[in-house]
Scaffold this motif. Structure first.
Motif, PDB file in Angstrom:
ATOM      1  N   THR A 145       0.122   7.361   0.974  1.00 34.03           N
ATOM      2  CA  THR A 145      -1.156   8.081   0.993  1.00 34.03           C
ATOM      3  C   THR A 145      -2.276   7.148   1.403  1.00 34.03           C
ATOM      4  OG1 THR A 145      -0.323   8.555  -1.210  1.00 34.03           O
ATOM      5  CG2 THR A 145      -2.018  10.021  -0.330  1.00 34.03           C
ATOM      6  N   SER A 146      -2.277   5.958   0.822  1.00 35.33           N
ATOM      7  CA  SER A 146      -3.341   5.008   1.127  1.00 35.33           C
ATOM      8  C   SER A 146      -3.290   4.603   2.593  1.00 35.33           C
ATOM      9  CB  SER A 146      -3.192   3.782   0.211  1.00 35.33           C
ATOM     10  OG  SER A 146      -3.773   2.672   0.825  1.00 35.33           O
ATOM     11  N   ASN A 150      -6.484   5.488   4.641  1.00 39.72           N
ATOM     12  CA  ASN A 150      -7.340   4.327   4.876  1.00 39.72           C
ATOM     13  C   ASN A 150      -7.092   3.659   6.217  1.00 39.72           C
ATOM     14  OD1 ASN A 150      -8.530   4.677   2.424  1.00 39.72           O
ATOM     15  ND2 ASN A 150      -7.023   3.391   1.351  1.00 39.72           N
ATOM     16  N   ALA A 178       0.838  -1.199   0.000  1.00 38.27           N
ATOM     17  CA  ALA A 178       0.000   0.000   0.000  1.00 38.27           C
ATOM     18  C   ALA A 178       0.877   1.254   0.000  1.00 38.27           C
ATOM     19  CB  ALA A 178      -0.913  -0.003   1.226  1.00 38.27           C
ATOM     20  N   SER A 179       0.424   2.284  -0.692  1.00 39.51           N
ATOM     21  CA  SER A 179       1.209   3.514  -0.754  1.00 39.51           C
ATOM     22  C   SER A 179       1.055   4.292   0.548  1.00 39.51           C
ATOM     23  CB  SER A 179       0.718   4.380  -1.917  1.00 39.51           C
ATOM     24  OG  SER A 179      -0.584   4.829  -1.633  1.00 39.51           O
TER      25      SER A 179
END
Lengths: 318, 304
Positions: free
Chosen positions: B210-211, B215, B207-208
């Motif tokens: 930002t994610s 999230n 996952a990045s």
């Protein structure tokens, strides 16, 4: 523990410096240029030149800060525009009056809050719990200056028992705590100051003791057949460091935040001094008073932290 | 044969088991919060009270019996229930009730706007500091520590006293005072979540940043931050009314609860009860916000 104490002491230095930076910056927050803020409006050209020279106001801001800091560290906080006296003298004279009512208030708040908090924590959901919690909510919700006004209405206007304002019949010079005719001037300021820390301390006491009472070792004590009182004493000793920390914080808040109550009762402390500085736009007085009060707060926090490690040796914070 | 009969029996005994799992699983976090709030009648009552206070401030022009700035030399400092002036009149003969209704606009603005701005700014700094850790964390958090060296009232008086009075200056002051504590709460929440296993798992599965931030971190950090922000509304209202009381708020004749108390104080010996009324408005509003925030804390299951 000594290592921690030394480290905590070192940590205070950058914070203290940060406080001086903010206090220094206050001159630049004020509208107009610093010369206007620091001198009375009728200052002569010669006064202006002298001030510019003394504070290096023609030099870059970082250098101005260093010069100002040098003055402040040697006790030179400038001259009050209004009274033309050194700011430090004014603050020192007022500080004692603020500390005396703040200390009495916070001790009063502590004693009542401990009693109510313990009663509440040992009877969660019961009548005494609801009663104490209501007092706490009132304490943290009530504007202290309005409470002061209400006290004046009841005890000065309606009943005529207590003087509404001032400190002693002869001013603050002959004030004595041991004569009712003088000490009665302090009663209402103290009560008005007590309620907020009372509410906060009562909540802390209640929650931290209830938390300890839910721990396993309490169950063990109960299994061993200890009485209710003995168990509660165990809980208090375990919750005490947390409550002490809050106690110190509240004392600092009172000393730094007594401006509203002191204004209502014209109690000649630092808060009243601040109010005077605001009304007359006396920036040197404002700046100096705030610097002294903030430093006092930093000092109180330091002492409380050190005391806490002494009370609870388990605390070994980085 | 026996296998079949068992599954068959189970299906008939509990036909809805597959279609409808236990309700708590379906609702999710916010659903659970709402379920707990729904039966917390005390909190709901004070929430309704807040809505009433906000509505009476917003619709003040419609419900106020008089023009809040209309002076009347003949009817100065009248008692409660004097003719149509239910809460009496002030030192210029203006209707107290109307001024309290209009004054709610200033007080609520001062209570809510600085908290919202401070939540966004402080929350942002806190999340960045907590997630980045290391040097970034040190710089942001040590910077905030300097503000904690001031008791909040003193900091407010320092900034406001230097800036001078006025509504904008008061908003700036309150925002500056409220930002550091919010930043600290957001930082604590974020750095706790950052070190949890599921964040590592998300990172391991590619996952990045930002994610992960949006999230995983933000959704978990938001409850403690929101609960803390809600406790600050009442603090902000009290602080604002205190500043107005000292003459550092809106300028007269704009109605403001703190300012009203300050001017009415001169008339304490004439109409004591009337003089106390603006403070009652502050007290009720502040109690309502405090109790709703307590209820929110319980419903969101955030530790004090």
């Amino acid at each position: 523990m000594w290592l921690y104490a030394a480290r905590r002491l070192l940590m205070t230095i950058p914070i203290g410096l940060g406080v001086t930076v903010i206090c220094f910056a206050l001159i630049y927050l004020a509208p107009g240029n610093p010369v206007q803020s620091l001198l009375p409006p009728d200052a002569t050209a010669k006064d202006i030149e002298e001030l510019k020279h003394a504070y290096g106001l023609d030099k870059p801001i970082p250098i101005q800060y260093v010069i100002w800091l040098g003055h402040a560290l040697t006790g030179n906080l400038g001259i009050s525009i209004q009274t033309n006296r050194p700011v430090l003298d004014e603050v020192v004279r007022a500080l004692g009056n603020t500390i005396s009512i703040s200390v009495i208030s916070v001790i009063l708040a502590f004693v009542i809050a401990m009693a109510l908090g313990i009663l509440a924590a040992t009877r969660v959901g019961g009548f005494l719990d609801r009663f104490s919690t209501s007092i706490a909510v009132f304490g943290i919700s009530v504007p202290s200056f309005w409470l002061g006004v209400i006290l004046v209405i009841i005890f000065s206007v309606e009943l005529g028992w207590l003087p509404a304002t001032g400190m002693g019949s002869a001013g603050s010079d002959h004030f004595s705590w041991f004569q009712w005719s003088e000490a009665k001037y302090a009663v209402m300021p103290i009560v008005a100051l007590t309620l907020t820390p009372l509410g906060i301390l009562m909540r802390t006491t209640r929650s931290s003791i209830a938390e300890v009472l839910a721990l396993d070792f309490i169950q063990t004590l109960r299994a061993k057949g200890l009485g209710r009182t003995a168990i509660v004493i165990h809980a208090i000793r375990n919750a005490l460091p947390q409550i002490l920390a809050m106690f110190g914080l509240q004392l600092g808040y009172l000393i730094g935040g007594s401006i509203l109550v002191e204004t209502v009762f014209t109690w000649p402390g630092t808060g009243f001094l601040l109010n005077k500085a605001i009304l007359t736009r006396d920036i040197p007085l404002l700046q100096g008073t705030i610097l002294v009060l903030a430093m006092a707060f930093v000092g109180i926090n330091l002492i409380v932290d050190l005391l806490q490690t002494a009370v609870d040796p388990r605390i070994k914070r980085a | 044969m026996s296998d079949l009969s068992i599954t068959g029996a189970g299906a008939t005994a509990d036909p809805n088991a597959r279609e409808a799992p236990p309700a708590s699983q379906v609702r999710g976090y916010w659903g659970n919060v709402w379920q707990r709030l729904r039966y917390d009648y005390a909190t709901l009552f004070f929430l309704a009270l807040i809505i009433l206070i906000v509505a009476s401030a917003v619709f003040a022009p419609l419900i106020a019996p008089f023009d809040p700035n209309k002076a009347s030399m003949a009817h100065r400092l009248k008692p409660l229930f004097f003719r149509d002036n239910i809460l009496g009149t002030d030192e210029q003969g203006r209707d107290i009730l109307s001024r309290i209704l209009y004054g709610g606009r200033t007080s609520l603005l001062m209570g809510i706007a600085p908290v919202v701005v401070a939540t966004i700014v402080g929350g942002l700094f806190g999340v960045v500091a907590g997630y980045a850790g290391g040097k970034v964390n040190t710089i942001i958090m040590r910077g905030m520590d300097v503000f904690f060296a001031f008791p909040s009232v003193l900091l407010a008086v320092a900034i406001s006293g230097s800036l001078g009075g006025g509504m904008i200056n008061q908003l700036i002051t309150l925002t500056v005072v409220l930002t550091p504590p919010l930043c600290r709460v957001a930082e604590t929440a974020t750095s706790q979540i950052r070190s949890m296993d599921f964040v590592d798992a998300a990172r391991a599965s590619g996952a990045s940043t930002t994610s992960i931030l949006f999230n995983h971190v933000l959704v978990n950090a938001i409850s403690p931050v929101l609960v803390y922000a809600s406790t600050l509304v009442s603090a902000s209202i009290l602080l604002a009314s205190g500043l107005s009381f000292l003459g550092l708020g809106v300028s007269p004749p704009t109605p403001d609860w703190g300012l009203m108390l300050s001017t009415l104080r001169q008339a304490l010996y004439v109409q004591p009860i009337v003089c106390a009324m603006p403070g009652v408005a502050i007290l009720i509003t502040s109690i309502a916000f405090n109790l709703v925030s307590d209820g929110l804390r319980q419903a969101m299951d955030v530790k004090a």
